[in-house]
Design a protein around this motif. Structure first.
Motif, PDB file in Angstrom:
ATOM      1  N   ASN A 187       0.716  -1.203  -0.152  1.00  0.00           N
ATOM      2  CA  ASN A 187       0.066   0.067  -0.033  1.00  0.00           C
ATOM      3  C   ASN A 187       0.872   1.211   0.012  1.00  0.00           C
ATOM      4  O   ASN A 187       1.815   1.370   0.497  1.00  0.00           O
ATOM      5  CB  ASN A 187      -0.800   0.208   1.191  1.00  0.00           C
ATOM      6  CG  ASN A 187      -2.039  -0.895   1.171  1.00  0.00           C
ATOM      7  OD1 ASN A 187      -2.007  -1.856   1.953  1.00  0.00           O
ATOM      8  ND2 ASN A 187      -2.848  -0.777   0.311  1.00  0.00           N
ATOM      9  N   GLY A 188       0.354   2.415  -1.006  1.00  0.00           N
ATOM     10  CA  GLY A 188       1.224   3.578  -0.883  1.00  0.00           C
ATOM     11  C   GLY A 188       2.442   3.240  -1.597  1.00  0.00           C
ATOM     12  O   GLY A 188       3.369   4.225  -1.558  1.00  0.00           O
ATOM     13  N   GLY A 193       3.060   3.574  -4.709  1.00  0.00           N
ATOM     14  CA  GLY A 193       2.780   4.607  -5.786  1.00  0.00           C
ATOM     15  C   GLY A 193       2.321   3.885  -7.122  1.00  0.00           C
ATOM     16  O   GLY A 193       2.307   4.477  -8.235  1.00  0.00           O
ATOM     17  N   LYS A 194       1.434   2.872  -6.912  1.00  0.00           N
ATOM     18  CA  LYS A 194       0.813   2.214  -8.286  1.00  0.00           C
ATOM     19  C   LYS A 194      -0.107   3.034  -8.740  1.00  0.00           C
ATOM     20  O   LYS A 194      -0.045   3.306 -10.009  1.00  0.00           O
ATOM     21  CB  LYS A 194       0.213   0.669  -8.021  1.00  0.00           C
ATOM     22  CG  LYS A 194       1.424  -0.008  -6.956  1.00  0.00           C
ATOM     23  CD  LYS A 194       0.570  -1.444  -6.655  1.00  0.00           C
ATOM     24  CE  LYS A 194      -0.502  -1.132  -5.539  1.00  0.00           C
ATOM     25  NZ  LYS A 194      -0.161  -0.831  -4.168  1.00  0.00           N
ATOM     26  N   THR A 195      -1.006   3.484  -8.171  1.00  0.00           N
ATOM     27  CA  THR A 195      -2.240   4.398  -8.303  1.00  0.00           C
ATOM     28  C   THR A 195      -1.546   5.666  -9.019  1.00  0.00           C
ATOM     29  O   THR A 195      -1.918   6.156 -10.400  1.00  0.00           O
ATOM     30  CB  THR A 195      -3.241   4.849  -7.559  1.00  0.00           C
ATOM     31  OG1 THR A 195      -3.826   3.356  -7.143  1.00  0.00           O
ATOM     32  CG2 THR A 195      -4.139   5.616  -8.109  1.00  0.00           C
ATOM     33  N   THR A 196      -0.693   6.343  -8.617  1.00  0.00           N
ATOM     34  CA  THR A 196       0.019   7.473  -8.931  1.00  0.00           C
ATOM     35  C   THR A 196       0.662   7.299 -10.457  1.00  0.00           C
ATOM     36  O   THR A 196       0.527   7.909 -11.472  1.00  0.00           O
ATOM     37  CB  THR A 196       1.002   7.945  -7.946  1.00  0.00           C
ATOM     38  OG1 THR A 196       0.423   8.140  -6.614  1.00  0.00           O
ATOM     39  CG2 THR A 196       1.433   9.390  -8.327  1.00  0.00           C
ATOM     40  N   GLN A 243      -9.309   2.732  -9.238  1.00  0.00           N
ATOM     41  CA  GLN A 243      -9.278   2.042  -7.983  1.00  0.00           C
ATOM     42  C   GLN A 243     -10.787   2.095  -7.540  1.00  0.00           C
ATOM     43  O   GLN A 243     -11.398   1.121  -6.895  1.00  0.00           O
ATOM     44  CB  GLN A 243      -8.508   2.307  -7.230  1.00  0.00           C
ATOM     45  CG  GLN A 243      -8.135   1.375  -6.029  1.00  0.00           C
ATOM     46  CD  GLN A 243      -6.972   1.784  -5.287  1.00  0.00           C
ATOM     47  OE1 GLN A 243      -5.964   2.762  -5.851  1.00  0.00           O
ATOM     48  NE2 GLN A 243      -6.735   1.536  -3.921  1.00  0.00           N
ATOM     49  N   HIS A 247      -3.920  -6.712  -5.506  1.00  0.00           N
ATOM     50  CA  HIS A 247      -3.401  -6.876  -4.121  1.00  0.00           C
ATOM     51  C   HIS A 247      -3.628  -8.585  -4.007  1.00  0.00           C
ATOM     52  O   HIS A 247      -2.997  -9.126  -3.308  1.00  0.00           O
ATOM     53  CB  HIS A 247      -4.152  -6.327  -2.939  1.00  0.00           C
ATOM     54  CG  HIS A 247      -3.344  -4.964  -2.931  1.00  0.00           C
ATOM     55  ND1 HIS A 247      -2.216  -4.730  -2.507  1.00  0.00           N
ATOM     56  CD2 HIS A 247      -3.929  -3.866  -2.861  1.00  0.00           C
ATOM     57  CE1 HIS A 247      -1.934  -3.425  -2.381  1.00  0.00           C
ATOM     58  NE2 HIS A 247      -2.970  -2.664  -2.579  1.00  0.00           N
TER      59      HIS A 247
HETATM   60  N1  LIG Z   1      -3.249  13.476  -4.330  1.00  0.00           N
HETATM   61  C1  LIG Z   1      -2.250  13.281  -3.357  1.00  0.00           C
HETATM   62  N2  LIG Z   1      -1.678  14.142  -2.716  1.00  0.00           N
HETATM   63  C2  LIG Z   1      -0.781  13.505  -1.682  1.00  0.00           C
HETATM   64  N3  LIG Z   1      -0.002  12.537  -1.597  1.00  0.00           N
HETATM   65  C3  LIG Z   1      -0.575  11.668  -2.415  1.00  0.00           C
HETATM   66  C4  LIG Z   1      -1.541  11.909  -3.302  1.00  0.00           C
HETATM   67  N4  LIG Z   1      -1.908  10.811  -3.995  1.00  0.00           N
HETATM   68  C5  LIG Z   1      -1.048   9.844  -3.403  1.00  0.00           C
HETATM   69  N5  LIG Z   1      -0.427  10.509  -2.492  1.00  0.00           N
HETATM   70  C6  LIG Z   1       0.764   9.640  -1.758  1.00  0.00           C
HETATM   71  O1  LIG Z   1       1.493   8.899  -2.617  1.00  0.00           O
HETATM   72  C7  LIG Z   1       1.856   7.749  -2.118  1.00  0.00           C
HETATM   73  C8  LIG Z   1       1.456   6.780  -3.264  1.00  0.00           C
HETATM   74  O2  LIG Z   1       0.095   6.533  -3.363  1.00  0.00           O
HETATM   75  P1  LIG Z   1      -0.608   5.834  -4.375  1.00  0.00           P
HETATM   76  O3  LIG Z   1      -2.066   5.811  -4.227  1.00  0.00           O
HETATM   77  O4  LIG Z   1      -0.261   5.860  -5.792  1.00  0.00           O
HETATM   78  O5  LIG Z   1      -0.312   4.312  -3.815  1.00  0.00           O
HETATM   79  P2  LIG Z   1      -0.935   2.754  -4.202  1.00  0.00           P
HETATM   80  O6  LIG Z   1       0.171   2.162  -4.526  1.00  0.00           O
HETATM   81  O7  LIG Z   1      -1.810   2.981  -5.453  1.00  0.00           O
HETATM   82  O8  LIG Z   1      -1.606   2.266  -2.843  1.00  0.00           O
HETATM   83  P3  LIG Z   1      -2.807   1.471  -2.673  1.00  0.00           P
HETATM   84  O9  LIG Z   1      -2.422  -0.055  -2.949  1.00  0.00           O
HETATM   85  O10 LIG Z   1      -3.376   1.650  -1.342  1.00  0.00           O
HETATM   86  O11 LIG Z   1      -3.739   1.665  -3.669  1.00  0.00           O
HETATM   87  C9  LIG Z   1       1.284   7.568  -0.795  1.00  0.00           C
HETATM   88  O12 LIG Z   1       2.185   7.721   0.103  1.00  0.00           O
HETATM   89  C10 LIG Z   1       0.050   8.453  -0.907  1.00  0.00           C
HETATM   90  O13 LIG Z   1      -0.159   8.968   0.340  1.00  0.00           O
END
Ligand SMILES: Nc1ncnc2c1ncn2[C@@H]1O[C@H](COP(=O)(O)OP(=O)(O)OP(=O)(O)O)[C@@H](O)[C@H]1O
Ligand SMILES: [Mg+2]
Lengths: 291, 243, 338
Positions: B39-40, B42-45, B86, B201
Motif C-alpha cells: 500500500n502506498g 505509488g501504483k495508482t500514482t 481503483q 492485491h
Molecule cells: N493527491 C495526493 N496528494 C498527496 N499525496 C498523495 C496523493 N496521491 C497519492 N499520495 C501519496 O503518494 C503515495 C503513493 O500513493 P498511491 O495511491 O499511488 O499508492 P498505491 O500504490 O496505489 O496504494 P494502494 O495500494 O493503497 O492503492 C502515498 O504515500 C500517498 O499518500
C-alpha cells in the motif's frame, strides 16, 4: 516618472484596502469552500452603517468599526447557520448562488433604507493630505492602509498563534480528522464566516471615506475582489494580500498613465491571463490545505 | 517481442512525499503484466501519470511507438489505451447501457446522430450479457452495487476494443463470482490480442493470471519476473513484510 | 401515446401563438413578452447550465451584445423599419456564437464555482466595454431606435411572435440535443468530466458547442428585446439580474429537463412583473427575488419537474410492490456474497 511613482503610491495604499476585503473573502473560502460573492455587499452595508453612525451620532468612522464589526460578525454567523451549514463542500456552486442571493437581498434592503443616490462619509479630515519628497499622500488613504495592515497582522497572528487559529487550519486541511481532534468543524466554519464578515466592517468604513458609494456599488467590488482572490489563488491568505497590492498598483498606474476609464480593465486582463496560463492562481495549491 | 508501453523515468512528488521515483518499466505487447507493491508504493500514482490524469514532474511514456511527456486521457483513449479506477468511476446519472454507449467513441458525424442507435444498443447489450448485467441495463448506474459498478467500468473500458487496458485493483470489494467474470474477460480479450497492465492485491489472482509481474516499492520497481521468480525473490518479501 | 403527445404539443403551440392575438391591454401583453423572453433565455441557458453542468452567470453579457448588435446595425445601416430587422437575427446569432468560442474555450478550462466567477467577470467586462466604447455604444448616454410603424393596438404582436419563435427554436435544439450523442456526451461530462476524457468523449468540443449555441440564443433574444424596448444603455442591457433571473427560473423548473426552464419562467416572470407593478418600489422586488431564490435553493434544489418525476416514480414502485403481494423481492444471491 513623477506621475508613475505617484500612481504607485496611490496604488499601494488602495491595494491595502483591497487586501482587507479580499482577506475576509479568503477566510470564508478557507473554512467553508464558499466563494462569498456577497463580500462586496457586506462592505457596502458596513459603509452605510459607518456613514449613519457618523451623520447621526458623530462617531468617527474608524471608531464606528468597533460597533459595526460585531454586527457584521453576527450577520455572517447567521448567514452561515441559516443557509450554508448543511451544504457539502462539493456544492460550491450552490453556495455561490446562495451568496449571490444574499448580496441581492442586502442591495435591496440598502436601496429601501437609503436612497440610491451616491453618498460618502465627510469627516473633517477627509480631504486633508500632505506632501513627502514632492509626492502627494492623502491622509485617509494612509490611515486606511495603516488600519488594513494592523488588522491583517492581527488576523495572521490569530490564525497562526491561537488555539482558534489551529482549529481553523485543522478544519481547512481535513474536517474529518479535525473532528477526531475535538474540533467542531461547523462551529469553526461559522466563526470563520463571522470573522470574514467582520473584516468587511473595517473595509466598509474605509471604503466610505475614500469612495462615494450607493447600494449598487457592490457590483464594482465583486469583480475586483474575485479577480484578486483568483489571482492570489483561492484560499491563500498571503496570496490574496500580494495579489491585492499588485492589482491596486496596476489599476492606479493604468488610471494615471493610460486612462481612468480603462483602469478596471486591468483586473479583467490579469484574471484572463491567470486563467490561461495558471488556472489555479499564483499561489494556489491544487488540493485542500491552503491558507 | 516489442513493448506496447514504455514508462521512462516517471517521477511525482506530493510536497515532501515522492510517490513515484524515477520509475521505468515496459509492458510487452500481448502480455498480462501485473504491477504489484505494498500500500502506498505509488501504483495508482504511476497509473495516473501514464494515463494523463496527473502531470508527471519528469519522465515520459512511449505508447505504440509515440513518445509523450504530457499524454492526455482523451488522446490515449483514441490511440487505444483505456483504464479503470481503483474507486470504480462510472457515469452515475446515466443508465448502465448508456454508460457503454457513452464510451463508444463516436465519430464527429455520429456525435450529431441518435443518442443510441440500434447498433449501439446491440453492441452494449452483448457486452452487458457477457457481464451478467443485462437485468440492470436500464437502471441508473448509481443504483448498481459497488461490484456491479466495477464490472460496468471494466466493460466500458472494453467498448472500443483498446490495445492496452490498465486495471486498478479490479478485484477489490468485488464478490468471487464477479471476480471470476472479470478474470474470464481478461483472458478472452487477451486471447483476442489485447494487452493488460493490472494493479492487484489478490496474490492468488495475480499468480494465476499475470506474467510478467513488476514489483513496485516506494515509487520504483525493485523486481520484474515470472510469478515463480517473484515468489522466490527476497527483496520482494522484504518490501511486503516491511523489513 | 406519441400521437396524443404530438397533438398536445400542436395545441400548446397554437395556444401560445394565439395568446399574442387576443386583445389584451399593452400592460398584459408586455408581461407575455417578458415571460416568453425569459422562457427562451432559460431554455437556452439550460443547454450549458443544465446539460453540461456549467453554471454560467455570464449569459446577460451575450444578451447585451445581441442588444447592442441590433442597435448598432440600425445606426449604421438603413435596414429599414418594420419586419426587416428581425431578418438580421440569424446573423447576430452566428456572429456571437463565433465570438463565444474563444471566450468559452478559456472560461471552460475552469469548473463549478470558478466557472461561475469567470462568467460573471465576463459580464462586467462587457458592461465596462459598453460604457467605454463610446464611439460604438455612446457609453452611458445609451442608444435608441426609432419606433417601428406597427399599428398601435397590435404594436406588441410582432415582438411577441419573434420571442416565441426564439423560445421554440431553443426548445427544438434542446429536444434534439437530448436525443443525440451530443446530449449523451454532455451528460457524461456533467457526471464526471475527467472520466469522460478517459473514455474518449470529445469533451472540449462538446462543451464549446453547447456554450456557443446557448449564448447565440441569448444574443438573438437580446436583439429582439432591444428592438422592443427601443432604448438601451449599459446597466440596462448588461444586467447581472438577467443572469440571476435565468438561473433562478431554471433551478425552479428543473435543470437538465426539456420543459423545466420554460415552466420556471412561466411561474417567476408574471409574478415578478406583477410585483414590480404592484409594489412599484423596485428595491422591494429585489428583496422578494432574493428571498424566492433562497427558498428554491434551500427547499427545492432539484426543481419542480425532477421532483414531480421522482415522486411519480416512487408512487409507481409502491403500487408495483402492492401488486406483487406486498413482498419485497430479495436481492439475487451473488449480491449477498461478500
Ligand atoms: N493527491 C495526493 N496528494 C498527496 N499525496 C498523495 C496523493 N496521491 C497519492 N499520495 C501519496 O503518494 C503515495 C503513493 O500513493 P498511491 O495511491 O499511488 O499508492 P498505491 O500504490 O496505489 O496504494 P494502494 O495500494 O493503497 O492503492 C502515498 O504515500 C500517498 O499518500
Ligand atoms: Mg492505489
Amino acid at each position: 516618472m513623477h506621475l508613475l511613482v505617484q500612481s504607485i503610491i496611490v496604488g499601494v495604499l488602495t491595494g491595502g484596502v483591497y487586501a482587507l476585503m479580499a482577506t475576509g473573502q479568503t477566510l470564508i473560502f478557507g473554512v467553508m469552500r464558499v466563494i462569498n460573492v456577497a463580500q462586496g455587499a457586506m462592505v457596502i452595508l458596513a459603509a452605510y452603517l459607518s456613514s449613519s453612525l457618523f451623520s447621526s451620532f458623530g462617531i468617527d468612522p474608524f471608531l464606528s468599526i468597533l460597533i459595526t464589526a460585531p454586527i457584521l460578525f453576527v450577520l455572517g454567523f447567521t448567514i452561515h447557520a441559516t443557509f450554508l451549514r448543511r451544504l457539502r463542500p462539493e456544492q460550491n456552486e450552490l453556495s455561490l448562488l446562495i451568496m449571490f442571493a444574499v448580496a441581492l437581498g442586502i442591495e435591496g434592503v440598502l436601496g429601501l433604507a437609503y436612497s440610491t443616490t451616491y453618498r460618502s462619509i465627510q469627516t473633517g479630515y477627509v480631504n486633508r493630505s500632505f506632501t513627502v519628497a514632492g509626492y502627494h499622500v492623502a491622509l485617509v488613504r494612509l490611515l486606511a492602509f495603516g488600519l488594513s495592515a494592523v488588522i491583517l497582522v492581527g488576523l495572521f497572528l490569530l490564525l497562526n498563534r491561537s488555539r482558534f487559529g489551529r482549529s481553523v487550519r485543522a478544519t481547512v486541511q481535513n474536517p474529518t480528522s479535525a473532528r477526531l481532534l475535538g474540533v467542531e468543524p461547523t462551529r469553526v466554519a461559522a466563526i470563520g464566516f463571522g470573522l470574514g464578515a467582520a473584516t468587511a466592517a473595517a473595509a466598509g468604513a474605509v471604503y466610505g471615506l475614500v469612495y462615494p458609494f450607493n447600494g449598487g456599488s457592490h457590483y464594482d467590488l465583486i469583480s475586483r475582489l474575485l479577480s484578486i482572490v483568483m489571482l492570489g489563488g483561492l484560499g491563500s491568505l498571503g496570496g490574496s494580500v500580494i495579489a491585492a497590492l499588485v492589482m491596486g498598483v496596476a489599476e492606479s498606474v493604468v488610471a494615471a498613465n493610460v486612462s481612468p476609464i480603462w483602469s478596471s480593465f486591468t483586473f479583467f486582463a490579469v484574471l484572463l491571463a491567470v486563467l490561461v496560463f495558471r488556472p489555479r492562481g499564483l499561489f494556489g495549491v491544487a488540493q485542500r490545505g491552503a491558507l | 517481442m516489442s513493448n506496447l508501453l514504455d514508462v521512462a523515468n516517471l517521477t511525482k512528488r506530493f510536497g515532501g512525499v515522492t510517490a513515484v521515483d524515477d520509475c521505468s518499466f515496459g509492458v510487452e505487447e500481448h502480455s498480462i503484466t501485473a504491477l504489484i507493491g505494498p500500500n502506498g508504493s505509488g501504483k495508482t500514482t504511476a497509473f495516473n501519470m501514464i494515463t494523463g490524469y496527473l502531470p508527471a514532474d519528469s519522465g515520459h511514456i512511449v505508447f505504440g511507438g509515440a513518445k509523450m511527456s504530457r499524454p492526455r486521457p482523451a488522446q490515449l483513449a483514441r490511440l487505444g489505451l483505456c483504464r479503470t479506477f481503483q474507486q470504480a468511476r462510472v457515469f452515475n446519472q446515466l443508465s448502465t447501457r448508456e454508460n457503454l454507449v457513452a464510451a463508444s467513441q463516436p465519430s464527429w458525424r455520429q456525435l450529431f446522430g441518435a443518442r443510441s442507435t440500434a447498433a449501439d444498443r446491440e453492441q452494449a447489450d452483448e457486452l452487458l450479457a457477457d457481464f451478467n448485467l443485462s437485468d440492470q441495463a436500464d437502471k441508473l448506474a448509481r443504483e448498481l452495487s459497488y461490484g456491479q459498478r466495477k464490472l460496468l467500468e471494466f466493460a466500458a473500458a472494453l467498448v472500443g476494443s483498446p490495445r492496452l487496458i490498465l486495471l486498478d485493483e479490479p478485484s477489490a470489494g468485488v464478490n468471487p463470482v464477479m471476480i471470476e467474470t472479470m478474470e474470464r474477460h481478461v483472458r478472452s480479450r487477451h486471447a483476442a490480442g489485447a494487452t493488460f497492465l493490472i494493479v492487484e492485491h489478490d496474490m492468488n489472482l495475480v499468480m494465476r493470471l499475470c506474467d510478467p509481474i513488476i514489483v513496485l516499492d516506494q515509487g520504483s520497481p525493485i523486481a520484474t519476473g515470472t510469478p515463480s521468480e517473484i515468489q522466490m525473490n527476497s527483496a520482494v518479501l522484504d518490501a511486503y513484510l516491511g523489513a | 401515446m406519441t400521437v396524443v403527445r404530438r397533438a398536445g404539443l400542436a395545441l400548446l403551440l397554437t395556444a401560445a401563438v394565439l395568446v399574442g392575438f387576443v386583445g389584451v391591454t399593452h400592460w398584459i401583453m408586455n408581461i407575455f413578452i417578458f415571460t416568453v423572453m425569459y422562457a427562451g433565455l432559460a431554455t437556452g441557458w439550460n443547454l450549458v447550465g443544465g446539460f453540461a453542468g456549467y453554471t454560467s452567470l455570464g449569459h446577460a453579457a451575450f444578451f447585451g451584445i445581441g442588444a447592442y448588435a441590433m442597435d448598432v446595425t440600425f445606426e449604421h445601416h438603413s435596414i429599414g423599419a418594420g419586419y426587416v430587422p428581425f431578418a438580421i437575427l440569424p446573423f447576430i446569432g452566428i456572429g456571437v456564437a463565433a465570438l463565444s468560442i474563444p471566450l468559452g474555450w478559456i472560461a471552460m478550462r475552469t469548473r463549478a464555482a470558478t466557472f461561475a466567477i469567470v462568467t460573471i467577470t465576463l459580464l462586467f467586462v462587457v458592461q465596462t466595454l459598453a460604457f467605454n466604447l463610446k464611439s460604438i455604444t455612446h457609453g452611458s448616454q445609451g442608444m435608441g431606435i426609432t419606433p417601428p410603424p406597427f399599428a398601435l393596438h397590435t404594436y406588441e404582436r410582432p415582438f411577441y411572435v419573434a420571442m416565441l419563435a426564439m423560445l421554440v427554436l431553443a426548445l427544438l435544439i434542446t429536444w434534439y440535443v437530448q436525443r443525440s450523442k451530443l446530449g449523451l456526451a454532455l451528460a457524461a461530462i456533467r457526471d464526471d468530466e475527467d472520466k469522460a476524457h478517459g473514455v474518449g468523449v470529445h469533451v472540449t468540443a462538446v462543451k464549446l458547442i453547447a456554450f456557443s449555441t446557448s449564448v447565440a440564443i441569448a444574443s438573438m433574444i437580446g436583439a429582439v428585446w432591444a428592438y422592443y424596448v427601443l432604448f438601451i444603455y449599459p446597466q440596462f442591457a448588461v444586467d447581472p439580474l438577467i443572469s440571476i433571473g435565468i438561473v433562478l427560473m431554471v433551478f425552479l423548473g428543473g435543470k437538465g429537463t426539456l420543459w423545466g426552464p420554460a415552466l420556471g419562467a412561466l411561474i417567476v416572470v408574471p409574478a415578478q412583473q406583477y410585483f414590480a407593478y404592484e409594489l412599484g418600489a423596485s428595491k422591494l422586488y429585489l428583496i422578494a427575488y432574493a428571498g424566492l431564490f433562497l427558498v428554491i435553493m434551500l427547499f427545492l434544489p432539484q426543481g419542480i419537474i425532477p421532483s414531480l418525476a421522482s415522486w411519480a416514480d416512487r408512487n409507481r414502485h409502491r403500487r408495483a410492490r402492492t401488486l406483487s403481494g406486498g413482498q419485497l423481492v430479495s436481492p439475487p444471491l451473488h449480491e449477498l456474497l461478500p
